[in-house]
Design a protein around this motif. Structure first.
Motif, PDB file in Angstrom:
ATOM      1  N   SER A 104      49.829  51.979  58.588  1.00 24.34           N
ATOM      2  CA  SER A 104      48.715  51.233  59.198  1.00 24.34           C
ATOM      3  C   SER A 104      47.910  50.413  58.185  1.00 24.34           C
ATOM      4  O   SER A 104      47.045  49.634  58.573  1.00 24.34           O
ATOM      5  CB  SER A 104      47.768  52.197  59.915  1.00 24.34           C
ATOM      6  OG  SER A 104      47.175  53.091  58.981  1.00 24.34           O
ATOM      7  N   ILE A 138      44.394  52.959  62.393  1.00 24.17           N
ATOM      8  CA  ILE A 138      45.549  53.070  63.278  1.00 24.17           C
ATOM      9  C   ILE A 138      46.204  51.695  63.445  1.00 24.17           C
ATOM     10  O   ILE A 138      45.638  50.667  63.038  1.00 24.17           O
ATOM     11  CB  ILE A 138      45.156  53.625  64.661  1.00 24.17           C
ATOM     12  CG1 ILE A 138      44.211  52.635  65.368  1.00 24.17           C
ATOM     13  CG2 ILE A 138      44.495  54.990  64.526  1.00 24.17           C
ATOM     14  CD1 ILE A 138      43.909  53.005  66.823  1.00 24.17           C
ATOM     15  N   ALA A 139      47.382  51.681  64.054  1.00 24.42           N
ATOM     16  CA  ALA A 139      48.068  50.427  64.388  1.00 24.42           C
ATOM     17  C   ALA A 139      49.199  50.760  65.344  1.00 24.42           C
ATOM     18  O   ALA A 139      49.708  51.897  65.351  1.00 24.42           O
ATOM     19  CB  ALA A 139      48.613  49.748  63.132  1.00 24.42           C
ATOM     20  N   ASN A 187      41.773  49.368  64.259  1.00 28.70           N
ATOM     21  CA  ASN A 187      43.151  49.066  64.643  1.00 28.70           C
ATOM     22  C   ASN A 187      43.622  47.836  63.881  1.00 28.70           C
ATOM     23  O   ASN A 187      43.214  46.720  64.188  1.00 28.70           O
ATOM     24  CB  ASN A 187      43.224  48.829  66.149  1.00 28.70           C
ATOM     25  CG  ASN A 187      44.644  48.593  66.646  1.00 28.70           C
ATOM     26  OD1 ASN A 187      45.579  48.431  65.857  1.00 28.70           O
ATOM     27  ND2 ASN A 187      44.804  48.558  67.959  1.00 28.70           N
ATOM     28  N   SER A 241      45.066  44.738  65.520  1.00 28.99           N
ATOM     29  CA  SER A 241      44.178  43.756  66.152  1.00 28.99           C
ATOM     30  C   SER A 241      43.382  42.940  65.145  1.00 28.99           C
ATOM     31  O   SER A 241      42.967  41.821  65.440  1.00 28.99           O
ATOM     32  CB  SER A 241      43.198  44.471  67.091  1.00 28.99           C
ATOM     33  OG  SER A 241      43.884  45.223  68.069  1.00 28.99           O
TER      34      SER A 241
END
Length: 221
Positions: free
Chosen positions: A42, A147-148, A202, A205
């Motif tokens: 990530s 996160i991803a 994230n 994004s």
């Protein structure tokens, strides 16, 4: 043996920086410890390094923390930098942590608690991994989860290690499983629970640079 000497040198350099920091923090507000939990692939490690550079923070990566926690001499050396009051406060916090979370700490976890507790005492640091967010009180840390989407993480691992898609997936699954098991074993907690973090980013994004700007904004730094 060379690795052991290298870690020892890093410890002594860190202690020297803390001595300087003790004088500086009398003049300026201390940034709390930033703890970073991350999904494999990530970009969490990169974000941690960017934050440490931009904010001039010490950085403690997972492997470094692990080696220090395994060494009774090193964690004792860190602990001895505290005055008597600081030692008592840390011991009280560890006791409350054990009781509140119903932990059964082995020797490794006790060493880890003391090590991260000392880092929290001085502040101005980034801790990557090892569940640092579970070891420090809220006023001593700002906890982040990076996160991803899985496909993006797979692509990042493929690029970083020069491996194929299936091997990248296997690496991610293995690492995720290890980290989830570590947090469950030592903290009776779920690494994916959003309530365990102050901020979730994230990177599917936002760019890594935008992530760092957002974290700095949340910190007011």
């Amino acid at each position: 043996m060379a690795k052991s000497r290298s870690i020892q040198q890093m410890v002594e350099e860190q202690i020297s920086r803390w001595h300087i920091l003790q004088k500086e923090t009398k003049k300026q507000k201390t940034i709390p410890v930033i703890t970073i939990s991350r999904e494999p692939g990530s970009g969490g490690r990169i974000i941690a390094e960017m934050l440490s550079i931009e904010l001039e923070l010490d950085i403690f990566h997972q492997d470094m923390i692990h080696q220090m926690a395994e060494s009774a001499h090193i964690h004792k050396r860190f602990f001895e930098t505290l005055d008597e009051k600081g030692m008592n406060v840390l011991e009280e916090w560890i006791s409350s942590l054990v009781n509140d979370h119903h932990l059964w700490p082995d020797e490794y976890l006790r060493h880890l608690m003391k090590l991260v507790g000392v880092i929290g005492k001085y502040g101005r640091a980034v801790i990557v991994g090892r569940g640092g967010n579970f070891l420090l009180p809220p006023d001593k840390r700002f906890s982040i989860r990076i996160i991803a989407p899985k496909e993006i993480r797979v692509g990042n691992v493929m690029k970083k290690y020069g491996v194929g898609r299936e091997e990248a997936k296997r690496r991610i699954i293995r690492t995720e499983s290890d980290r989830r098991a570590f947090i469950r074993k030592y903290y009776n907690a779920d690494i994916d629970d959003p309530l365990n973090y102050d901020l979730i980013v994230n990177t599917g994004s936002v760019s890594l640079e935008a992530a760092v700007r957002g974290i700095r904004g949340a910190l007011g730094a």
